[in-house]
Scaffold this active site. Structure first.
Site, PDB file in Angstrom:
ATOM      1  N   LYS A  79     -15.936  16.822  15.531  1.00 28.18           N
ATOM      2  CA  LYS A  79     -16.669  17.930  15.780  1.00 28.18           C
ATOM      3  C   LYS A  79     -17.758  17.659  16.734  1.00 28.18           C
ATOM      4  O   LYS A  79     -17.999  18.419  17.554  1.00 28.18           O
ATOM      5  CB  LYS A  79     -17.292  18.583  14.754  1.00 28.18           C
ATOM      6  CG  LYS A  79     -16.361  19.307  13.713  1.00 28.18           C
ATOM      7  CD  LYS A  79     -17.285  19.499  12.055  1.00 28.18           C
ATOM      8  CE  LYS A  79     -16.142  20.066  11.165  1.00 28.18           C
ATOM      9  NZ  LYS A  79     -16.748  20.385   9.893  1.00 28.18           N
ATOM     10  N   GLN A 123     -21.188  20.042   5.912  1.00 29.19           N
ATOM     11  CA  GLN A 123     -19.868  19.515   5.687  1.00 29.19           C
ATOM     12  C   GLN A 123     -19.691  19.560   4.361  1.00 29.19           C
ATOM     13  O   GLN A 123     -20.624  18.929   3.574  1.00 29.19           O
ATOM     14  CB  GLN A 123     -19.943  18.244   6.340  1.00 29.19           C
ATOM     15  CG  GLN A 123     -18.349  17.448   6.190  1.00 29.19           C
ATOM     16  CD  GLN A 123     -17.224  18.186   6.685  1.00 29.19           C
ATOM     17  OE1 GLN A 123     -17.287  18.414   7.789  1.00 29.19           O
ATOM     18  NE2 GLN A 123     -16.051  18.213   6.208  1.00 29.19           N
ATOM     19  N   ASP A 146     -18.868  28.722   9.689  1.00 27.82           N
ATOM     20  CA  ASP A 146     -17.691  28.269   8.806  1.00 27.82           C
ATOM     21  C   ASP A 146     -17.614  29.458   8.008  1.00 27.82           C
ATOM     22  O   ASP A 146     -16.375  29.399   7.054  1.00 27.82           O
ATOM     23  CB  ASP A 146     -18.024  27.035   7.989  1.00 27.82           C
ATOM     24  CG  ASP A 146     -16.638  26.223   7.598  1.00 27.82           C
ATOM     25  OD1 ASP A 146     -15.652  26.434   8.523  1.00 27.82           O
ATOM     26  OD2 ASP A 146     -16.741  25.371   6.866  1.00 27.82           O
TER      27      ASP A 146
END
Length: 321
Positions: A79, A123, A146
């Site tokens: 990322k 994450q 996300d």
């Protein structure tokens, strides 16, 4: 007729009539996630360059990693590298496993307030002593790239614009760019997780598909799968969906990422493993019309869509949407 190259072994053909899937398909067109992900990243880079030149706006992404999970380490590094390559402002916060709840929440609040950061991704999974629900509860929905906060989940369920989860959105891009028109298709999603199964079912509904969500408790799951013109596998069980579960000519999107021992007993005895999907690829590729490989399919789209979501978030926060 579409002719799909399979490399040095020659060609296979996936048949369809008038842009729709056919029950006469004999071998699948492989959906190359790398090609589609590169296209998304190129579009993102162009938009980032334009935003800098015309508005002095550089989209910023912050990724928070807690702990030493090897898969997460690789994912976070990817990322960071790809966001920098696209010309974005990129920050990675690596926190030790013993990070407390208050320390993590304080960091997220500071990123919420940082005007240089337009997208925040924490994450997952977090270490067991940390509650991801508490983190998502304080995450600014406008920076939730996300698509996991309640606000964005609600906007998706209501058919309203929002930041949608990256893997489902990437899967939809693959379907639209390969299969084409989805309206009226019968879609089956195997898996009901909040991360993939439910969001992609909502996106398929928005595309005017008739959608069934199946799962481990579904009675006669193989027959349900055989009804699908679009089959999405997101159940987390290696090679669970066999070739005779696939409707001939169907589009198969395999979201699963499972590490298993090699089929070769010598390699397996040596402890070597490989990554496979939730679909038995060798069997399914002889029946389906289109299929994503694992690796090389949906996974490559996830990071690309994360960058796309960050640009979208930056434009909305700047009033440029």
């Amino acid at each position: 007729m579409i002719i799909a190259p399979l490399g040095r072994n020659g060609y296979r053909m996936a048949r369809f009539r008038g842009g729709s899937m056919s029950d006469t398909a004999s071998a699948a067109t492989i959906i190359d996630g790398k090609v589609h992900a590169e296209r998304v990243r190129a579009t993102v880079a162009e938009e980032v360059s334009r935003l800098k030149a015309e508005h002095g706006l550089q989209p910023g992404l912050a990724v928070v990693l807690v702990g030493e999970d090897p898969a997460s380490q690789i994912y976070v590094r990817s990322k960071g590298e790809q966001s920098l390559a696209a010309g974005m402002h990129s920050v990675t916060h690596r926190l030790p496993t013993e990070t407390t709840r208050d320390e993590l929440l304080t960091l997220v609040r500071s990123l919420n307030a940082d005007p240089a950061i337009h997208g925040i991704l924490v994450q997952l999974p977090l270490p067991k002593h940390l509650d991801e629900k508490q983190v998502l509860a304080i995450l600014d929905p406008q920076k939730d790239v996300d698509g996991l906060t309640m606000v964005n989940a609600g906007r998706l369920a209501s058919g309203l614009p929002g930041l949608y989860p990256c893997t489902p959105l990437g899967s939809m891009i693959l379907l639209r760019e390969t299969v084409g028109e989805l309206a009226g298709k019968r879609a089956v999603v195997v898996g009901r997780s909040m991360l993939v199964g439910r969001p992609i079912a909502q996106l398929l509904l928005q595309a005017d598909c008739t959608v069934t969500i199946a799962h481990s408790r579904t009675a006669d799951l193989p027959s349900i799968c055989r009804e699908a013109e679009v089959l999405v596998a997101a159940v987390g069980r290696p090679r669970m969906i066999r070739g005779d579960w696939i409707r001939p000519g169907a589009a198969v999107i395999d979201v699963g990422i499972n590490r298993v021992p090699f089929d070769d007993p010598v390699k397996a005895a040596a402890g070597k493993t490989k990554v496979v999907g939730d679909v038995h690829f060798k069997e399914a590729s002889q029946v389906a019309g289109w299929i994503t490989p694992v690796p090389g399919g949906v996974g490559l789209m996830t990071v690309a869509v994360l960058l796309q979501n960050t640009v979208t978030a930056a434009k909305r926060q700047a009033g440029l949407a």
